[in-house]
Motif scaffolding. Structure first.
Motif, PDB file in Angstrom:
ATOM      1  N   CYS A 227       9.938 -42.616 -19.055  1.00 52.23           N
ATOM      2  CA  CYS A 227      11.529 -42.408 -19.381  1.00 52.23           C
ATOM      3  C   CYS A 227      11.867 -43.441 -20.297  1.00 52.23           C
ATOM      4  CB  CYS A 227      12.003 -41.910 -17.887  1.00 52.23           C
ATOM      5  SG  CYS A 227      13.803 -41.886 -18.650  1.00 52.23           S
TER       6      CYS A 227
ATOM      7  N   GLY B 280      21.519 -38.555 -19.507  1.00 49.65           N
ATOM      8  CA  GLY B 280      22.156 -39.444 -18.533  1.00 49.65           C
ATOM      9  C   GLY B 280      23.657 -40.019 -18.303  1.00 49.65           C
TER      10      GLY B 280
ATOM     11  N   TYR C 193      17.838 -39.329 -22.736  1.00 51.97           N
ATOM     12  CA  TYR C 193      16.531 -40.556 -22.622  1.00 51.97           C
ATOM     13  C   TYR C 193      15.527 -39.284 -22.613  1.00 51.97           C
ATOM     14  CZ  TYR C 193      18.948 -43.220 -18.589  1.00 51.97           C
ATOM     15  OH  TYR C 193      20.570 -43.475 -18.461  1.00 51.97           O
TER      16      TYR C 193
ATOM     17  N   ASP D 263      19.023 -44.194 -14.931  1.00 50.46           N
ATOM     18  CA  ASP D 263      20.904 -44.541 -14.529  1.00 50.46           C
ATOM     19  C   ASP D 263      21.066 -45.773 -14.140  1.00 50.46           C
ATOM     20  OD1 ASP D 263      21.431 -42.562 -16.309  1.00 50.46           O
ATOM     21  OD2 ASP D 263      22.121 -41.298 -14.888  1.00 50.46           O
TER      22      ASP D 263
ATOM     23  N   ILE E 261      15.245 -39.914 -14.114  1.00 51.28           N
ATOM     24  CA  ILE E 261      16.743 -40.454 -14.889  1.00 51.28           C
ATOM     25  C   ILE E 261      17.666 -41.245 -13.612  1.00 51.28           C
ATOM     26  CG2 ILE E 261      19.064 -38.857 -15.217  1.00 51.28           C
ATOM     27  CD1 ILE E 261      15.962 -38.753 -17.309  1.00 51.28           C
TER      28      ILE E 261
END
Length: 168
Positions: A67, A45, A50, A137, A133
């Motif tokens: 995740c 990421g 991750y 992030d 993701i």
């Protein structure tokens, strides 16, 4: 797009773990199918690499995606981190963040109910993984502010969500 992914994309759907394996392979993300019901891999990421794990429960027709941003929350930071989780989860439409009680690991979790056929399409697979993701992030800095800068949950979230006017 790889030939395998292209042939899968032309159909209506595929077994969830097979579809995710093809997606990971096409994107060049390392992964391993731990069983016919589980796959795990790594995705880089913006802030971290991750760990992504997907578990298929055929009896419920639910695909659970986890995740893990490799953030452990020490016991003395659990209260502000839990407050931050509540503020973040209020803003989320899909999935949520949680802290595993055993070990204090931060994780993003989303359960997707698939249809009666239990098949996953390419667009569904991409959307699930990309959303995970993107959310990790998006909120990674907020957790860092709470854990390392001793900001309050509200200050951390406000600081993390400031939109930059451009890129450096």
């Amino acid at each position: 797009m790889s030939a395998t992914l292209r042939s899968i994309a032309m159909g209506d759907g595929t077994a969830p773990v097979d579809m995710l394996a093809a997606l990971f392979e096409a994107r060049g993300w390392p992964c391993s199918a731990d069983s016919a019901e589980e796959i795990s891999g790594e995705i880089q990421g913006s802030w971290a690499t991750y760990q992504v794990r997907c578990v298929w429960r055929a009896e419920d027709r639910v695909l659970q995606l986890l995740c893990l941003p490799d953030i452990r929350i020490a016991k003395e930071k659990r209260a502000p981190a839990t407050e931050l989780l509540a503020l973040i989860n209020e803003q989320m439409w899909l999935g949520h963040f949680d802290i595993w009680s055993d070990g204090g690991m931060l994780l993003y979790r989303h359960g997707a109910m698939l249809g009666d056929d239990g098949l996953l399409t390419l667009s569904q697979a991409q959307a699930l993984v990309e959303a995970a993701i993107e959310e990790c992030d998006r909120f990674y800095p907020a957790f860092q502010f709470v854990l390392w800068s001793d900001k309050s949950a509200r200050e951390a979230l406000d600081s993390a969500l400031i939109d930059a006017a451009g890129e450096a």
